[in-house]
Design an enzyme around this catalytic site. Structure first.
Site, PDB file in Angstrom:
ATOM      1  N   THR A  95      32.060  36.163  40.030  1.00 60.54           N
ATOM      2  CA  THR A  95      32.286  34.456  39.642  1.00 60.54           C
ATOM      3  C   THR A  95      32.297  33.732  40.718  1.00 60.54           C
ATOM      4  O   THR A  95      32.220  32.253  40.340  1.00 60.54           O
ATOM      5  CB  THR A  95      33.519  34.829  39.113  1.00 60.54           C
ATOM      6  OG1 THR A  95      33.811  35.949  37.770  1.00 60.54           O
ATOM      7  CG2 THR A  95      34.823  33.978  38.863  1.00 60.54           C
ATOM      8  N   GLU A 141      30.846  23.810  40.321  1.00 60.26           N
ATOM      9  CA  GLU A 141      31.575  22.405  41.635  1.00 60.26           C
ATOM     10  C   GLU A 141      30.210  22.348  41.816  1.00 60.26           C
ATOM     11  O   GLU A 141      30.577  20.709  42.193  1.00 60.26           O
ATOM     12  CB  GLU A 141      32.188  23.760  42.877  1.00 60.26           C
ATOM     13  CG  GLU A 141      33.782  23.576  42.491  1.00 60.26           C
ATOM     14  CD  GLU A 141      34.419  22.923  43.512  1.00 60.26           C
ATOM     15  OE1 GLU A 141      35.073  22.849  44.350  1.00 60.26           O
ATOM     16  OE2 GLU A 141      34.019  24.748  44.281  1.00 60.26           O
ATOM     17  N   HIS A 174      35.208  33.370  33.101  1.00 52.48           N
ATOM     18  CA  HIS A 174      33.949  34.156  33.138  1.00 52.48           C
ATOM     19  C   HIS A 174      33.469  35.022  32.316  1.00 52.48           C
ATOM     20  O   HIS A 174      34.151  35.772  32.287  1.00 52.48           O
ATOM     21  CB  HIS A 174      33.510  34.801  34.627  1.00 52.48           C
ATOM     22  CG  HIS A 174      32.054  35.200  35.379  1.00 52.48           C
ATOM     23  ND1 HIS A 174      31.463  36.037  36.585  1.00 52.48           N
ATOM     24  CD2 HIS A 174      31.125  35.298  33.893  1.00 52.48           C
ATOM     25  CE1 HIS A 174      30.297  36.085  36.310  1.00 52.48           C
ATOM     26  NE2 HIS A 174      30.104  36.322  34.969  1.00 52.48           N
TER      27      HIS A 174
END
Length: 124
Positions: free
Chosen positions: A35, A43, A67
């Site tokens: 994750t 990001e 996730h």
């Protein structure tokens, strides 16, 4: 900042390696895509969108992701980011991650536009 528009998108991609597994991130005991690595890919898609379009620097401030499915080492994965809202220096993104079978994660991410020198100076 005027170069940024809602609806803009960007994609980041990678192949899952031993270095991006839950074991390596100490976030689980299985050799599957972690994750934290998925979040970093998401990001990165957001950061690169802003940097490539406007040249501005940003920092992440909020994450809310799910996730949804595991991926093994060797799997090609990618993350798509869509700039959903601009509120002054706050940028909001819808993010999703995929492999060749479909969605593996999705969520929401916020970043703030910063001046790198001022930001770092505040840290002492």
């Amino acid at each position: 900042m005027e170069d940024l528009k809602t609806g803009m998108t960007n994609r980041s991609e990678m192949t899952v390696t031993d270095d991006t597994t839950a074991i390596r991130y100490d976030s689980g005991a299985l050799p599957v895509y972690s994750t934290p690595a998925m979040l970093a890919l998401m990001e990165g898609a957001c950061w690169h969108l802003v940097k490539n379009v406007s040249g501005l620097d940003t920092v992440g401030t909020l994450v809310n992701i799910e996730h949804l499915r595991a991926c093994k080492v060797g799997t090609k994965v990618w993350a798509d980011a869509e700039l959903a809202a601009i509120d002054g220096r706050k940028l909001s993104f819808n993010v999703a991650a995929y492999d060749d079978k479909g969605v593996i994660g999705k969520g929401y991410h916020e970043r703030f536009i910063v001046d790198p020198e001022r930001f770092m100076a505040k840290l002492g």
